[in-house]
Design a protein around this motif. Sequence first.
Motif, PDB file in Angstrom:
ATOM      1  N   THR A  24       0.823  -1.209   0.000  1.00  0.00           N
ATOM      2  CA  THR A  24       0.000   0.000   0.000  1.00  0.00           C
ATOM      3  C   THR A  24       0.854   1.255   0.000  1.00  0.00           C
ATOM      4  O   THR A  24       0.628   2.185  -0.798  1.00  0.00           O
ATOM      5  CB  THR A  24      -0.939   0.003   1.215  1.00  0.00           C
ATOM      6  OG1 THR A  24      -1.859  -1.076   1.095  1.00  0.00           O
ATOM      7  CG2 THR A  24      -1.724   1.317   1.296  1.00  0.00           C
ATOM      8  N   LEU A  25       1.843   1.304   0.901  1.00  0.00           N
ATOM      9  CA  LEU A  25       2.690   2.490   0.944  1.00  0.00           C
ATOM     10  C   LEU A  25       3.519   2.622  -0.332  1.00  0.00           C
ATOM     11  O   LEU A  25       3.774   3.734  -0.803  1.00  0.00           O
ATOM     12  CB  LEU A  25       3.598   2.440   2.176  1.00  0.00           C
ATOM     13  CG  LEU A  25       2.877   2.555   3.523  1.00  0.00           C
ATOM     14  CD1 LEU A  25       3.884   2.478   4.667  1.00  0.00           C
ATOM     15  CD2 LEU A  25       2.060   3.834   3.627  1.00  0.00           C
ATOM     16  N   GLY A  26       3.914   1.481  -0.902  1.00  0.00           N
ATOM     17  CA  GLY A  26       4.646   1.535  -2.161  1.00  0.00           C
ATOM     18  C   GLY A  26       3.809   2.119  -3.283  1.00  0.00           C
ATOM     19  O   GLY A  26       4.273   2.979  -4.046  1.00  0.00           O
ATOM     20  N   GLN A  27       2.556   1.671  -3.391  1.00  0.00           N
ATOM     21  CA  GLN A  27       1.693   2.200  -4.440  1.00  0.00           C
ATOM     22  C   GLN A  27       1.332   3.662  -4.175  1.00  0.00           C
ATOM     23  O   GLN A  27       1.278   4.473  -5.113  1.00  0.00           O
ATOM     24  CB  GLN A  27       0.420   1.350  -4.551  1.00  0.00           C
ATOM     25  CG  GLN A  27       0.654  -0.044  -5.086  1.00  0.00           C
ATOM     26  CD  GLN A  27       1.183  -0.054  -6.513  1.00  0.00           C
ATOM     27  OE1 GLN A  27       0.903   0.839  -7.312  1.00  0.00           O
ATOM     28  NE2 GLN A  27       1.976  -1.062  -6.828  1.00  0.00           N
ATOM     29  N   PHE A  28       1.091   4.002  -2.925  1.00  0.00           N
ATOM     30  CA  PHE A  28       0.792   5.397  -2.600  1.00  0.00           C
ATOM     31  C   PHE A  28       1.974   6.293  -2.970  1.00  0.00           C
ATOM     32  O   PHE A  28       1.802   7.345  -3.614  1.00  0.00           O
ATOM     33  CB  PHE A  28       0.466   5.504  -1.109  1.00  0.00           C
ATOM     34  CG  PHE A  28       0.082   6.897  -0.661  1.00  0.00           C
ATOM     35  CD1 PHE A  28      -0.639   7.753  -1.477  1.00  0.00           C
ATOM     36  CD2 PHE A  28       0.442   7.349   0.605  1.00  0.00           C
ATOM     37  CE1 PHE A  28      -0.996   9.028  -1.058  1.00  0.00           C
ATOM     38  CE2 PHE A  28       0.099   8.622   1.036  1.00  0.00           C
ATOM     39  CZ  PHE A  28      -0.619   9.465   0.208  1.00  0.00           C
ATOM     40  N   GLY A  29       3.178   5.873  -2.583  1.00  0.00           N
ATOM     41  CA  GLY A  29       4.360   6.651  -2.927  1.00  0.00           C
ATOM     42  C   GLY A  29       4.541   6.778  -4.429  1.00  0.00           C
ATOM     43  O   GLY A  29       4.940   7.839  -4.930  1.00  0.00           O
ATOM     44  N   ILE A  40      -4.303   8.436  -5.993  1.00  0.00           N
ATOM     45  CA  ILE A  40      -3.665   9.080  -4.844  1.00  0.00           C
ATOM     46  C   ILE A  40      -4.601   9.055  -3.644  1.00  0.00           C
ATOM     47  O   ILE A  40      -4.188   8.742  -2.509  1.00  0.00           O
ATOM     48  CB  ILE A  40      -3.257  10.517  -5.207  1.00  0.00           C
ATOM     49  CG1 ILE A  40      -2.146  10.492  -6.275  1.00  0.00           C
ATOM     50  CG2 ILE A  40      -2.784  11.268  -3.958  1.00  0.00           C
ATOM     51  CD1 ILE A  40      -1.839  11.852  -6.863  1.00  0.00           C
ATOM     52  N   GLU A  41      -5.875   9.353  -3.870  1.00  0.00           N
ATOM     53  CA  GLU A  41      -6.833   9.357  -2.760  1.00  0.00           C
ATOM     54  C   GLU A  41      -7.053   7.940  -2.226  1.00  0.00           C
ATOM     55  O   GLU A  41      -7.081   7.725  -1.005  1.00  0.00           O
ATOM     56  CB  GLU A  41      -8.156   9.956  -3.219  1.00  0.00           C
ATOM     57  CG  GLU A  41      -9.190  10.016  -2.097  1.00  0.00           C
ATOM     58  CD  GLU A  41     -10.513  10.624  -2.539  1.00  0.00           C
ATOM     59  OE1 GLU A  41     -11.352  10.903  -1.667  1.00  0.00           O
ATOM     60  OE2 GLU A  41     -10.708  10.819  -3.759  1.00  0.00           O
ATOM     61  N   ARG A  42      -7.198   6.976  -3.107  1.00  0.00           N
ATOM     62  CA  ARG A  42      -7.487   5.613  -2.682  1.00  0.00           C
ATOM     63  C   ARG A  42      -6.343   5.061  -1.826  1.00  0.00           C
ATOM     64  O   ARG A  42      -6.570   4.556  -0.718  1.00  0.00           O
ATOM     65  CB  ARG A  42      -7.694   4.706  -3.896  1.00  0.00           C
ATOM     66  CG  ARG A  42      -8.022   3.264  -3.523  1.00  0.00           C
ATOM     67  CD  ARG A  42      -8.036   2.350  -4.744  1.00  0.00           C
ATOM     68  NE  ARG A  42      -8.552   1.033  -4.433  1.00  0.00           N
ATOM     69  CZ  ARG A  42      -7.891   0.094  -3.769  1.00  0.00           C
ATOM     70  NH1 ARG A  42      -6.677   0.336  -3.315  1.00  0.00           N
ATOM     71  NH2 ARG A  42      -8.441  -1.091  -3.539  1.00  0.00           N
ATOM     72  N   PHE A  43      -5.113   5.126  -2.345  1.00  0.00           N
ATOM     73  CA  PHE A  43      -3.992   4.572  -1.600  1.00  0.00           C
ATOM     74  C   PHE A  43      -3.640   5.436  -0.393  1.00  0.00           C
ATOM     75  O   PHE A  43      -3.158   4.925   0.618  1.00  0.00           O
ATOM     76  CB  PHE A  43      -2.781   4.379  -2.516  1.00  0.00           C
ATOM     77  CG  PHE A  43      -2.939   3.213  -3.453  1.00  0.00           C
ATOM     78  CD1 PHE A  43      -2.909   1.910  -2.973  1.00  0.00           C
ATOM     79  CD2 PHE A  43      -3.129   3.407  -4.808  1.00  0.00           C
ATOM     80  CE1 PHE A  43      -3.065   0.825  -3.822  1.00  0.00           C
ATOM     81  CE2 PHE A  43      -3.287   2.332  -5.674  1.00  0.00           C
ATOM     82  CZ  PHE A  43      -3.253   1.037  -5.181  1.00  0.00           C
ATOM     83  N   GLY A  44      -3.899   6.763  -0.493  1.00  0.00           N
ATOM     84  CA  GLY A  44      -3.653   7.634   0.657  1.00  0.00           C
ATOM     85  C   GLY A  44      -4.553   7.302   1.831  1.00  0.00           C
ATOM     86  O   GLY A  44      -4.118   7.252   2.984  1.00  0.00           O
ATOM     87  N   LYS A  45      -5.828   7.062   1.556  1.00  0.00           N
ATOM     88  CA  LYS A  45      -6.757   6.699   2.627  1.00  0.00           C
ATOM     89  C   LYS A  45      -6.379   5.358   3.246  1.00  0.00           C
ATOM     90  O   LYS A  45      -6.447   5.180   4.470  1.00  0.00           O
ATOM     91  CB  LYS A  45      -8.186   6.649   2.084  1.00  0.00           C
ATOM     92  CG  LYS A  45      -8.798   8.019   1.824  1.00  0.00           C
ATOM     93  CD  LYS A  45     -10.224   7.879   1.308  1.00  0.00           C
ATOM     94  CE  LYS A  45     -10.877   9.251   1.122  1.00  0.00           C
ATOM     95  NZ  LYS A  45     -12.262   9.118   0.588  1.00  0.00           N
ATOM     96  N   TRP A  98       8.978  -1.439  11.059  1.00  0.00           N
ATOM     97  CA  TRP A  98       9.559  -0.149  11.427  1.00  0.00           C
ATOM     98  C   TRP A  98      10.123   0.649  10.243  1.00  0.00           C
ATOM     99  O   TRP A  98       9.856   1.856  10.125  1.00  0.00           O
ATOM    100  CB  TRP A  98      10.639  -0.369  12.495  1.00  0.00           C
ATOM    101  CG  TRP A  98      11.287   0.865  12.993  1.00  0.00           C
ATOM    102  CD1 TRP A  98      10.801   1.759  13.905  1.00  0.00           C
ATOM    103  CD2 TRP A  98      12.581   1.372  12.601  1.00  0.00           C
ATOM    104  NE1 TRP A  98      11.694   2.779  14.117  1.00  0.00           N
ATOM    105  CE2 TRP A  98      12.801   2.560  13.329  1.00  0.00           C
ATOM    106  CE3 TRP A  98      13.568   0.920  11.732  1.00  0.00           C
ATOM    107  CZ2 TRP A  98      13.967   3.312  13.198  1.00  0.00           C
ATOM    108  CZ3 TRP A  98      14.727   1.663  11.588  1.00  0.00           C
ATOM    109  CH2 TRP A  98      14.919   2.845  12.315  1.00  0.00           C
ATOM    110  N   PRO A  99      10.899   0.033   9.322  1.00  0.00           N
ATOM    111  CA  PRO A  99      11.597   0.869   8.337  1.00  0.00           C
ATOM    112  C   PRO A  99      10.708   1.642   7.381  1.00  0.00           C
ATOM    113  O   PRO A  99      11.105   2.715   6.896  1.00  0.00           O
ATOM    114  CB  PRO A  99      12.472  -0.150   7.587  1.00  0.00           C
ATOM    115  CG  PRO A  99      12.686  -1.258   8.560  1.00  0.00           C
ATOM    116  CD  PRO A  99      11.374  -1.367   9.271  1.00  0.00           C
ATOM    117  N   TRP A 100       9.497   1.147   7.084  1.00  0.00           N
ATOM    118  CA  TRP A 100       8.652   1.900   6.162  1.00  0.00           C
ATOM    119  C   TRP A 100       8.244   3.245   6.747  1.00  0.00           C
ATOM    120  O   TRP A 100       7.965   4.199   6.004  1.00  0.00           O
ATOM    121  CB  TRP A 100       7.422   1.081   5.785  1.00  0.00           C
ATOM    122  CG  TRP A 100       7.681   0.189   4.609  1.00  0.00           C
ATOM    123  CD1 TRP A 100       8.100  -1.116   4.643  1.00  0.00           C
ATOM    124  CD2 TRP A 100       7.589   0.545   3.229  1.00  0.00           C
ATOM    125  NE1 TRP A 100       8.259  -1.593   3.364  1.00  0.00           N
ATOM    126  CE2 TRP A 100       7.948  -0.600   2.482  1.00  0.00           C
ATOM    127  CE3 TRP A 100       7.222   1.701   2.557  1.00  0.00           C
ATOM    128  CZ2 TRP A 100       7.960  -0.608   1.079  1.00  0.00           C
ATOM    129  CZ3 TRP A 100       7.230   1.693   1.172  1.00  0.00           C
ATOM    130  CH2 TRP A 100       7.600   0.551   0.451  1.00  0.00           C
TER     131      TRP A 100
END
Length: 226
Positions: A111-116, A130-135, A166-168
């Motif tokens: 999720t964080l990878g796709q949002f980034g 951006i909104e979907r993965f951000g939420k 932790w690292p993410w």
Amino acid sequence: MINIYYGATPNVYKVTVAVEEMGFESTRIAVDIFNGDQFKPEFLKISPNNRIPAIVDTDPAGGGEPVSVAESGAILIYLAEKSGRFLAPGGQERALTLQWIMWQMSAQGPTLGQFGHFRNYAPEKLPYAIERFGKEARRLYALLDKQLADRAFLAGEYSIADMINWPWLLFRDHHGLDLDEFPHLARWFHAIEARPAVQAAMRDATIPPPPTFTDEQRKLLFDQRE
């Protein structure tokens, strides 16, 4: 000796933290993912999915030929079992540790990878993505915060479940998320950050800003066909 195939990514930092916490000797072998090192035949023998991190254990338990492991979750389980530390042998604590490892691999990381990607790298800004993965990213931060409301660490004692999640959070500026909004998560993050082994693992690490890619680098990273 643990050879770590290395780059400045959150997934790699999971492994460097674990190796330092477990007291293994290690060496780091740089893999320049921006210029195609991950597609070299010698690296693909170790990491068939052409991703870092990967490791080669040159002195496996019981002797024998060196052991290679790819995928950060598999690497941390392998190292924990080799060291006999940070993964309970059975019961609820082991089950919870494995649960939060699988959660990280299936939810937090993707999720964080796709949002980034859509927030920082996509050539076209797509508000829906951006909104979907951000939420969803914010929901996952809140879930960690809730899990940590009544416990010091994710699965009881400090474990590889904490090391893998932790690292993410080091890259939270890439995602526009603020730890101050998540007090239990912030407390946990800073407690791990203060551990001597974690400080040693991160001594030479960088948290680079989102890079700008050439067309060729973009193809290498985001437009693979095979």
